[in-house]
Design a protein around this motif. Structure first.
Motif, PDB file in Angstrom:
ATOM      1  N   LEU A 197       0.828  -1.210   0.000  1.00 50.71           N
ATOM      2  CA  LEU A 197       0.000   0.000   0.000  1.00 50.71           C
ATOM      3  C   LEU A 197       0.862   1.259   0.000  1.00 50.71           C
ATOM      4  O   LEU A 197       0.579   2.218  -0.730  1.00 50.71           O
ATOM      5  N   LYS A 198       1.908   1.237   0.808  1.00 46.88           N
ATOM      6  CA  LYS A 198       2.824   2.380   0.857  1.00 46.88           C
ATOM      7  C   LYS A 198       3.481   2.606  -0.495  1.00 46.88           C
ATOM      8  O   LYS A 198       3.620   3.752  -0.960  1.00 46.88           O
ATOM      9  N   GLY A 199       3.865   1.515  -1.139  1.00 44.59           N
ATOM     10  CA  GLY A 199       4.491   1.611  -2.463  1.00 44.59           C
ATOM     11  C   GLY A 199       3.558   2.213  -3.497  1.00 44.59           C
ATOM     12  O   GLY A 199       4.008   2.856  -4.455  1.00 44.59           O
ATOM     13  N   ALA A 200       2.246   1.995  -3.297  1.00 44.05           N
ATOM     14  CA  ALA A 200       1.255   2.539  -4.238  1.00 44.05           C
ATOM     15  C   ALA A 200       0.802   3.938  -3.837  1.00 44.05           C
ATOM     16  O   ALA A 200      -0.022   4.554  -4.529  1.00 44.05           O
ATOM     17  N   GLY A 201       1.307   4.432  -2.712  1.00 42.50           N
ATOM     18  CA  GLY A 201       0.964   5.779  -2.273  1.00 42.50           C
ATOM     19  C   GLY A 201      -0.415   5.914  -1.676  1.00 42.50           C
ATOM     20  O   GLY A 201      -1.006   7.001  -1.710  1.00 42.50           O
ATOM     21  N   ILE A 202      -0.955   4.816  -1.116  1.00 39.95           N
ATOM     22  CA  ILE A 202      -2.286   4.873  -0.497  1.00 39.95           C
ATOM     23  C   ILE A 202      -2.220   4.312   0.925  1.00 39.95           C
ATOM     24  O   ILE A 202      -1.296   3.574   1.263  1.00 39.95           O
ATOM     25  N   ASN A 203      -3.211   4.680   1.738  1.00 38.24           N
ATOM     26  CA  ASN A 203      -3.240   4.211   3.121  1.00 38.24           C
ATOM     27  C   ASN A 203      -4.684   3.974   3.568  1.00 38.24           C
ATOM     28  O   ASN A 203      -5.177   4.623   4.481  1.00 38.24           O
ATOM     29  N   PRO A 204      -5.370   2.998   2.928  1.00 36.73           N
ATOM     30  CA  PRO A 204      -6.747   2.711   3.332  1.00 36.73           C
ATOM     31  C   PRO A 204      -6.768   1.955   4.660  1.00 36.73           C
ATOM     32  O   PRO A 204      -5.747   1.410   5.095  1.00 36.73           O
ATOM     33  N   PRO A 205      -7.913   1.883   5.335  1.00 32.65           N
ATOM     34  CA  PRO A 205      -8.017   1.089   6.558  1.00 32.65           C
ATOM     35  C   PRO A 205      -7.579  -0.361   6.311  1.00 32.65           C
ATOM     36  O   PRO A 205      -7.888  -0.941   5.269  1.00 32.65           O
ATOM     37  N   LEU A 206      -6.873  -0.912   7.286  1.00 34.52           N
ATOM     38  CA  LEU A 206      -6.298  -2.258   7.166  1.00 34.52           C
ATOM     39  C   LEU A 206      -6.466  -2.981   8.496  1.00 34.52           C
ATOM     40  O   LEU A 206      -6.084  -2.455   9.544  1.00 34.52           O
ATOM     41  N   THR A 207      -7.026  -4.181   8.463  1.00 38.60           N
ATOM     42  CA  THR A 207      -7.193  -4.972   9.687  1.00 38.60           C
ATOM     43  C   THR A 207      -6.024  -5.935   9.870  1.00 38.60           C
ATOM     44  O   THR A 207      -5.141  -6.035   9.033  1.00 38.60           O
ATOM     45  N   GLY A 208      -6.081  -6.670  10.979  1.00 36.89           N
ATOM     46  CA  GLY A 208      -5.087  -7.703  11.241  1.00 36.89           C
ATOM     47  C   GLY A 208      -5.577  -8.605  12.347  1.00 36.89           C
ATOM     48  O   GLY A 208      -6.769  -8.626  12.678  1.00 36.89           O
ATOM     49  N   GLN A 209      -4.660  -9.349  12.954  1.00 35.58           N
ATOM     50  CA  GLN A 209      -4.993 -10.250  14.059  1.00 35.58           C
ATOM     51  C   GLN A 209      -3.708 -10.715  14.736  1.00 35.58           C
ATOM     52  O   GLN A 209      -2.679 -10.854  14.068  1.00 35.58           O
ATOM     53  N   ASP A 210      -3.781 -10.965  16.007  1.00 36.80           N
ATOM     54  CA  ASP A 210      -2.713 -11.522  16.858  1.00 36.80           C
ATOM     55  C   ASP A 210      -2.001 -10.470  17.697  1.00 36.80           C
ATOM     56  O   ASP A 210      -1.201 -10.826  18.563  1.00 36.80           O
ATOM     57  N   ALA A 211      -2.261  -9.202  17.467  1.00 36.80           N
ATOM     58  CA  ALA A 211      -1.594  -8.141  18.234  1.00 36.80           C
ATOM     59  C   ALA A 211      -0.085  -8.342  18.261  1.00 36.80           C
ATOM     60  O   ALA A 211       0.561  -8.198  19.300  1.00 36.80           O
ATOM     61  N   GLU A 212       0.484  -8.678  17.103  1.00 38.31           N
ATOM     62  CA  GLU A 212       1.947  -8.788  17.005  1.00 38.31           C
ATOM     63  C   GLU A 212       2.562  -7.400  17.201  1.00 38.31           C
ATOM     64  O   GLU A 212       1.949  -6.391  16.873  1.00 38.31           O
ATOM     65  N   LEU A 213       3.772  -7.362  17.713  1.00 40.61           N
ATOM     66  CA  LEU A 213       4.425  -6.085  17.995  1.00 40.61           C
ATOM     67  C   LEU A 213       4.461  -5.161  16.775  1.00 40.61           C
ATOM     68  O   LEU A 213       4.091  -3.985  16.892  1.00 40.61           O
TER      69      LEU A 213
END
Length: 360
Positions: free
Chosen positions: A244-260
Motif C-alpha cells: 500500500l505504501k508503495g502505491a501511495g495509499i493508506n486505506p483502513p487495514l485490519t489484522g490479528q494476533d496483536a503482534e508487535l
C-alpha cells in the motif's frame, strides 16, 4: 587353587556379573518408563508468526511445570511444513510421550498421524486449530466471532466509505488451517452487502504472499479505488502495508494476533485494527487439560463446550474470547496486560505516536 575350583569361582563371578547387569538394565528401563509416563509432547505449526515461539511455547511449558513438577515436555516446530510435522508426530510416538499437544499445520493432512498416536495410547489435544482425527480435547478462540470482529473493525475504520459501492480487498489465511475458514466466514457475515469485495485471495499466512496478492489487487482495481483491506492476521498485514505504501495509499487495514509490528503500525496509522487474543488463558487451559489427561483426571470442568470437526467428530472444547484493538483502546488492552514492555513498543521511531496515544 585347582582347575575345578577355578571353574566354580569364574562361573559364580560370571553369573553374579550377569545378574548385576540385568538388574542395572532393568533399573534403567524402569527409570525410562517412569519418565515417559509423565512425558508430554508439544508440536507447534510454524515460526513465521511470532506468537508461537514468543508466547505459546514458554507459557505452555511453564504451566505444565507448575502443575506437574516432574513432567517433561518434548517440543518441536514444523516451520510451516506439514510433512515435517507428520515426522515430528512419529518422533513423539517413538519417544513414548503419553499426551501430545498439537497445533496442526495441515488439519486434514495430520489425521493419519493423530490416529497413529492414538493407536499407541497417546491422548491428543488440539491447540489453537482443530485437527482432524480422534483428538481428546480442543482449546482455541471463537474464531468465527473473531472474523466478525475483524469485519466490523474494518467497517468502523472506513466510516463514510463503508457503503456497497466501495471496493475492498480481502487477503485470507491458509486454506489448510481450519481457523482461516472460520475467520473468513465471520468476516463475510459482516462485510457482505455492506461493501464490494472486489478482490479476495489467500495470503497463506505469509507476508511475502500477501504482498504479492495486494500488489496484484492494486494493479487490477486501481490504487485510488481501494477503500479498505481485510488481512486475516498481522503477519500478512505487514506485507500488505508495504504494498500500500508503495502505491501511495493508506486505506483502513485490519489484522490479528496483536503482534508487535502490528501494534506499532496501529500507533503509526498504517494499520487500523488488530485482534488481541490473550495467549495465557489458552496456553494455561491447554496445559491443564494435558496434565489431567496424563493423570487420568476429568477435563469437563475446563472443556465446557464442544466443537465439531470437518469430518463430523464432536470434541470437548474450550473457546476463549478476543478483543478488537485500535489506537483508541490500545493502552487499556495490550499495554495494560503487559503483552510487550512499553520500551519495546515505544522505540524512537514510535515515541511520538506513543505519547499521542497516552503510552509512555
Amino acid at each position: 587353587m585347582n582347575a575345578m575350583t577355578r571353574r566354580i569361582v569364574i562361573g559364580t563371578a560370571a553369573v553374579s556379573m550377569a545378574l548385576t547387569m540385568a538388574a542395572c538394565g532393568k533399573a534403567g528401563s524402569s527409570s525410562s518408563d517412569k519418565s515417559n509416563d509423565k512425558s508430554i509432547g508439544l508440536l507447534l505449526p510454524e515460526n513465521a508468526t511470532t506468537r508461537y515461539e514468543q508466547f505459546d511455547k514458554p507459557l505452555i511449558e511453564k504451566k505444565i511445570s507448575e502443575l506437574c513438577s516432574d513432567c517433561t515436555v518434548s517440543y518441536d516446530n514444523a516451520a510451516g511444513d506439514p510433512q515435517k510435522q507428520a515426522q515430528q508426530v512419529n518422533t513423539m510416538i517413538t519417544k513414548g510421550v503419553k499426551v501430545l499437544i498439537v497445533d496442526p499445520e495441515d488439519s486434514v493432512g495430520i489425521k493419519s498421524s493423530i490416529q497413529a498416536a492414538v493407536n499407541k495410547g497417546i491422548k491428543v489435544v488440539a491447540y489453537d486449530r482443530l485437527a482432524e482425527g480422534p483428538v481428546s480435547a480442543y482449546v482455541s478462540y471463537d474464531n468465527e466471532k473473531i472474523g466478525e470482529e475483524q469485519g466490523q473493525a474494518l467497517l468502523n475504520a472506513m466510516g463514510a466509505d463503508a457503503k456497497p459501492t466501495s471496493k475492498i480487498v480481502m487477503i485470507d489465511g491458509d486454506p489448510a488451517d481450519p481457523n482461516a475458514a472460520m475467520f473468513k466466514a465471520g468476516a463475510h457475515k459482516i462485510l457482505d452487502g455492506k461493501v464490494n469485495i472486489a478482490y479476495e485471495q489467500s495470503g497463506l499466512w505469509k507476508d511475502t504472499t500477501a504482498n504479492q496478492k495486494m500488489t496484484a489487487a492494486i494493479t487490477q482495481l486501481g490504487a485510488k479505488n481501494i477503500k479498505g483491506v481485510y488481512s486475516a492476521n498481522d503477519g500478512m498485514a505487514g506485507g500488505i502495508a508495504t504494498a500500500l505504501k508503495g502505491a501511495g495509499i493508506n486505506p483502513p487495514l485490519t489484522g490479528q494476533d496483536a503482534e508487535l509490528p502490528g501494534v506499532q503500525r496501529i500507533l503509526a496509522g498504517t494499520q487500523s485494527a488488530t485482534i488481541y487474543k490473550p495467549y495465557k488463558p489458552e496456553a494455561d487451559a491447554t496445559a491443564e487439560i494435558a496434565v489431567n489427561l496424563l493423570q487420568g483426571k476429568s477435563i469437563t470442568s475446563i472443556a465446557t463446550t464442544t466443537s465439531k470437526s470437518a469430518s463430523g467428530q464432536t470434541v470437548p472444547s474450550l473457546l476463549i474470547g478476543a478483543t478488537a484493538v485500535t489506537k483508541a483502546n490500545l493502552k487499556d488492552t495490550v499495554v495494560k496486560d503487559g503483552l510487550y514492555p512499553t520500551s519495546q513498543i515505544c522505540t524512537a521511531q514510535f515515541a511520538a505516536a506513543c505519547k499521542a496515544a497516552g503510552i509512555e
